[in-house]
Write a protein that holds these residues in place. Structure first.
Motif, short mmCIF file in Angstrom:
data_model
loop_
_atom_site.label_atom_id
_atom_site.label_comp_id
_atom_site.label_asym_id
_atom_site.label_seq_id
_atom_site.Cartn_x
_atom_site.Cartn_y
_atom_site.Cartn_z
N ILE A 18 40.86 39.28 38.37
CA ILE A 18 41.27 37.97 38.22
C ILE A 18 41.76 37.83 39.83
N ALA A 19 42.47 38.90 40.15
CA ALA A 19 43.08 38.64 41.68
C ALA A 19 41.90 38.71 42.55
N SER A 31 38.14 44.57 42.35
CA SER A 31 36.62 44.69 42.34
C SER A 31 35.86 43.86 43.53
N ILE A 32 35.58 44.80 44.59
CA ILE A 32 35.08 44.16 45.79
C ILE A 32 33.48 43.41 45.47
N ALA A 33 32.82 43.91 44.56
CA ALA A 33 31.68 43.39 44.31
C ALA A 33 31.80 41.95 43.65
N ALA A 82 35.99 37.68 34.61
CA ALA A 82 37.05 38.56 34.88
C ALA A 82 37.66 39.02 33.75
N ASP A 83 37.72 40.39 33.75
CA ASP A 83 38.17 41.19 32.36
C ASP A 83 39.55 41.74 32.30
#
Length: 203
Positions: free
Chosen positions: A138-139, A2-4, A132-133
């Motif tokens: 998480i990364a 996720s960049i956002a 983080a889902d």
């Protein structure tokens, strides 16, 4: 990834670490160190901060629950510690003594914690890890944390050049200003915890 989420977490953590504001404190605490020792202090302080933030990112909620400590109690404790450091800065007494500076003890306290890995950084990291889902998110949070710490290390690593521009008078002035801001942040941390307790009660 996720960049956002990465962008949001990176900007938030970088603002909380606030490496530019840490420069006067770092230069004052290491003013008696050799260039090599100062570089080592910068590296160790960021590694200490990274270790503390990483531990709370993974085990923060479990640690607080096991100890029976709320996040608001952590805020108050961190605010009190920050207030003591701010008082030293306002008195221009934060260099403490030469023996401590030369030994590199300042890399652990107050630089590594609570200046860098303070309650704000710990709380923000725990918050983003809760958001983080999946593994990708998480990364993204982990990479954001690493990137913010890298920028912080680079800023401290090359802070000597900024110190030469500031000179002693400029350093003392900025140090006192940072002390005032640090005191204000400490008050805000405590006020935020008190507001939560008044609204929801002490857990």
């Amino acid at each position: 990834m996720s960049i956002a989420l990465f962008t949001q977490a990176f900007v938030t953590l970088l603002v909380i670490f606030d490496p530019l504001a840490a420069i006067p404190v770092f230069l004052t605490l290491t003013r008696h160190q050799s260039p090599a020792a100062r570089r080592r202090t910068a590296r160790v302080s960021v590694l200490v901060a990274a270790g503390i933030v990483a531990v709370f990112a993974v085990l923060g909620n479990q640690l607080l629950d096991a100890l029976g400590i709320s996040l608001q109690a952590l805020q108050v404790a961190g605010g009190a510690l920050l207030a003591l450091i701010a008082l030293d800065l306002l008195k221009a007494d934060c260099a403490r003594n030469r023996a401590d500076a030369e030994s590199g003890a300042v890399a652990f306290v107050p630089l590594g914690t609570p200046m860098l890995a303070g309650p704000g950084a710990i709380a923000a990291t725990m918050l983003y890890m809760e958001k983080a889902d999946d593994g990708a998110e998480i990364a993204a949070v982990a990479l954001a944390m690493a990137a913010a710490l890298l920028v912080t290390w680079l800023t401290l690593r090359f802070s000597a050049g900024i110190g030469r521009l500031l000179k002693d008078n400029g350093l003392n002035l900025v140090t006192r200003v940072m002390g005032l801001l640090g005191a204000a942040i400490a008050v805000q941390l405590v006020a935020g915890a008190l507001q939560h307790w008044l609204r929801w009660g002490v857990a």
